[in-house]
Design an enzyme around this catalytic site. Structure first.
Site, PDB file in Angstrom:
ATOM      1  N   ARG A  96       0.822  -1.210   0.000  1.00  0.00           N
ATOM      2  CA  ARG A  96       0.000   0.000   0.000  1.00  0.00           C
ATOM      3  C   ARG A  96       0.859   1.265   0.000  1.00  0.00           C
ATOM      4  O   ARG A  96       0.464   2.291  -0.527  1.00  0.00           O
ATOM      5  CB  ARG A  96      -0.929  -0.030   1.226  1.00  0.00           C
ATOM      6  N   TYR A  97       2.022   1.208   0.633  1.00  0.00           N
ATOM      7  CA  TYR A  97       2.916   2.359   0.743  1.00  0.00           C
ATOM      8  C   TYR A  97       4.230   2.024   0.038  1.00  0.00           C
ATOM      9  O   TYR A  97       4.664   0.868   0.045  1.00  0.00           O
ATOM     10  CB  TYR A  97       3.189   2.689   2.213  1.00  0.00           C
ATOM     11  N   ARG A 100       7.187   0.035   2.218  1.00  0.00           N
ATOM     12  CA  ARG A 100       6.923  -1.101   3.099  1.00  0.00           C
ATOM     13  C   ARG A 100       5.807  -1.974   2.535  1.00  0.00           C
ATOM     14  O   ARG A 100       4.934  -1.496   1.811  1.00  0.00           O
ATOM     15  CB  ARG A 100       6.581  -0.655   4.516  1.00  0.00           C
ATOM     16  N   CYS A 109      -4.354 -17.791  14.476  1.00  0.00           N
ATOM     17  CA  CYS A 109      -4.001 -16.968  15.632  1.00  0.00           C
ATOM     18  C   CYS A 109      -4.150 -17.793  16.906  1.00  0.00           C
ATOM     19  O   CYS A 109      -4.888 -18.787  16.931  1.00  0.00           O
ATOM     20  CB  CYS A 109      -4.917 -15.754  15.738  1.00  0.00           C
ATOM     21  N   CYS A 113      -9.961 -12.374  17.909  1.00  0.00           N
ATOM     22  CA  CYS A 113     -10.628 -11.188  18.437  1.00  0.00           C
ATOM     23  C   CYS A 113     -11.955 -10.999  17.711  1.00  0.00           C
ATOM     24  O   CYS A 113     -12.034 -11.174  16.496  1.00  0.00           O
ATOM     25  CB  CYS A 113      -9.741  -9.962  18.231  1.00  0.00           C
ATOM     26  N   CYS A 116     -11.906  -8.403  14.751  1.00  0.00           N
ATOM     27  CA  CYS A 116     -10.808  -8.536  13.786  1.00  0.00           C
ATOM     28  C   CYS A 116     -11.226  -8.086  12.382  1.00  0.00           C
ATOM     29  O   CYS A 116     -12.257  -8.530  11.859  1.00  0.00           O
ATOM     30  CB  CYS A 116     -10.329  -9.981  13.741  1.00  0.00           C
ATOM     31  N   ARG A 118      -9.688  -8.902   9.739  1.00  0.00           N
ATOM     32  CA  ARG A 118      -9.446  -9.997   8.799  1.00  0.00           C
ATOM     33  C   ARG A 118     -10.249 -11.237   9.184  1.00  0.00           C
ATOM     34  O   ARG A 118      -9.876 -12.360   8.846  1.00  0.00           O
ATOM     35  CB  ARG A 118      -7.946 -10.328   8.743  1.00  0.00           C
ATOM     36  N   ASP A 279     -12.370  -0.875  12.606  1.00  0.00           N
ATOM     37  CA  ASP A 279     -12.629  -1.024  11.175  1.00  0.00           C
ATOM     38  C   ASP A 279     -14.055  -1.520  10.925  1.00  0.00           C
ATOM     39  O   ASP A 279     -14.700  -2.090  11.812  1.00  0.00           O
ATOM     40  CB  ASP A 279     -11.634  -2.013  10.558  1.00  0.00           C
ATOM     41  N   ASP A 316      -8.075   3.630   9.386  1.00  0.00           N
ATOM     42  CA  ASP A 316      -7.754   3.006   8.105  1.00  0.00           C
ATOM     43  C   ASP A 316      -8.910   3.315   7.159  1.00  0.00           C
ATOM     44  O   ASP A 316     -10.036   2.836   7.348  1.00  0.00           O
ATOM     45  CB  ASP A 316      -7.587   1.492   8.267  1.00  0.00           C
ATOM     46  N   LYS A 323      -3.832   4.680   6.186  1.00  0.00           N
ATOM     47  CA  LYS A 323      -4.157   5.239   7.497  1.00  0.00           C
ATOM     48  C   LYS A 323      -4.106   6.756   7.462  1.00  0.00           C
ATOM     49  O   LYS A 323      -3.251   7.350   6.795  1.00  0.00           O
ATOM     50  CB  LYS A 323      -3.162   4.744   8.550  1.00  0.00           C
TER      51      LYS A 323
END
Length: 365
Positions: A96-97, A100, A109, A113, A116, A118, A279, A316, A323
């Protein structure tokens, strides 16, 4: 010698197991089974031990125990709320950037959560990790782009990998000349602290690149003695630590809790980094706050705690636009009538008590 019930040492993955432990009411079984059919459940023994089963508003339970509210979709929610897919040139990579990339190695995981972003992509029934071919293609992509200075290893949770496999991955990344930073995002130090063994810590350190660890926690009670020790093992090894948290309704959306969380991070040598606005993941509306409320909390935090304890409040932007800082602004320009009376450009600056000041200050006669 008393023997520990093995059931207390196992990760809870089914609604019936949660009910048996007193972490969910028996009357909710049918609805929770529907949630489990769509979204993964995992509550480690360490997290289960932190939950007060007598508190219906327990902030730890709210993060990890499923709710029927997750089956209610709100307008604007999306299976890919921050637009990872739009910026994925090859499987496992999100670019995205310019400097990075995200490297999504695994899709499992230690805990899942309930908020989440994702949640549609991880857990049982989904691929556990990249295939060998996809892994090699992802490395080739990183090698080809000399602008990539930082690789953010995420998932899933990278610390679910074995130390041996993680050491191999770290070495592969560090062997790329232009990759100088490897950042790992994880909940494992809090959710399964025993995994942060001496062998794991050794695997995270690699010649040729600097390792950073982003520790995800949302409430100060998540830092049990074992979690604190796990963070200390990383810090003692010279690995710099930063925090990631999500602003969550009923978990940390009050000034006292947020203050305690940020101070706990700093005391554990974890620099507060990001406080994420929730999100637009499916079925998470009951956990999201408003941005206005988040800004009020950040303004209050500014006046209550050291600068070391200040995270950046970020949103985001849906659709993959990255972000944006959305914290409160302390700076504005005077209105046109006030400007006409000023000989030079000045700003109105709001201090942490809410007082407004001119900058530069008016000259004394």
């Amino acid at each position: 010698m008393n023997r520990i019930d093995p059931k207390l040492l196992a990760t809870l993955r089914q609604p019936a197991e949660l009910i048996a432990r007193g972490l969910a009411p028996a009357s909710a079984l049918a609805e929770l089974e529907k949630v489990a059919a769509r979204y993964a459940i995992a509550v480690t023994p360490e997290i289960a031990a932190l939950i007060d089963p007598d508190d219906p508003a327990d902030p730890i339970a709210r993060q990890f125990i499923p709710s029927a509210q997750e089956l209610v979709a709100a307008p604007g929610e999306s299976a890919d709320p921050i637009g990872d897919d739009v910026h994925s040139p090859v499987p496992g990579i999100v670019h995205r950037y310019p400097d990075r990339v995200l490297f999504k190695l695994v899709h499992v995981c230690a805990v899942y959560c309930r908020f989440c972003f994702r949640r549609e992509m991880v857990g049982p029934g989904k691929p556990n990790a990249l295939t060998d071919d996809a892994y090699r293609a992802a490395l080739d992509y990183i090698r080809r782009d000399s602008e990539i200075w930082e690789v953010i290893v995420t998932g899933g949770d990278p610390l679910m990998l074995s130390p041996r496999r993680l050491a191999e991955i770290m070495a592969d990344l560090a062997a790329i000349d232009h990759v100088r930073i490897i950042r790992i995002h994880t909940r494992v130090p809090v959710a399964d602290p025993a995994r942060v063994s001496a062998e794991m810590v050794s695997a995270l350190k690699v010649d040729g690149a600097t390792t950073w660890i982003a520790v995800h926690a949302n409430h100060p009670r998540e830092f049990s003695d074992a979690a604190r020790a796990a963070c200390a093992r990383l810090a003692d090894a010279g690995i710099p630590l930063v925090s990631q948290s999500v602003l969550l309704r009923g978990v940390n959306d009050d000034a006292a809790t947020l203050e305690a969380l940020m101070r706990t991070f700093v005391e554990l040598r974890i620099k507060p980094y990001y406080l994420h606005h929730g999100d637009l993941a499916p079925g998470t509306a009951h956990l999201r706050t408003t941005i206005n409320h988040g800004q009020e909390l950040m303004r209050g935090l500014r006046g209550r705690v050291s600068g070391l304890c200040q995270p950046e409040y970020v949103l985001d932007i849906p659709g993959g636009h990255g972000k944006a800082p959305v914290g409160p602004s302390y700076l504005s320009q005077p209105d046109s009538q006030q400007r006409d009376k000023l000989a030079e450009t000045r700003y109105c600056v709001v201090d942490y008590c809410g007082e407004v000041h001119l900058y530069p200050p008016p000259r004394l006669p």
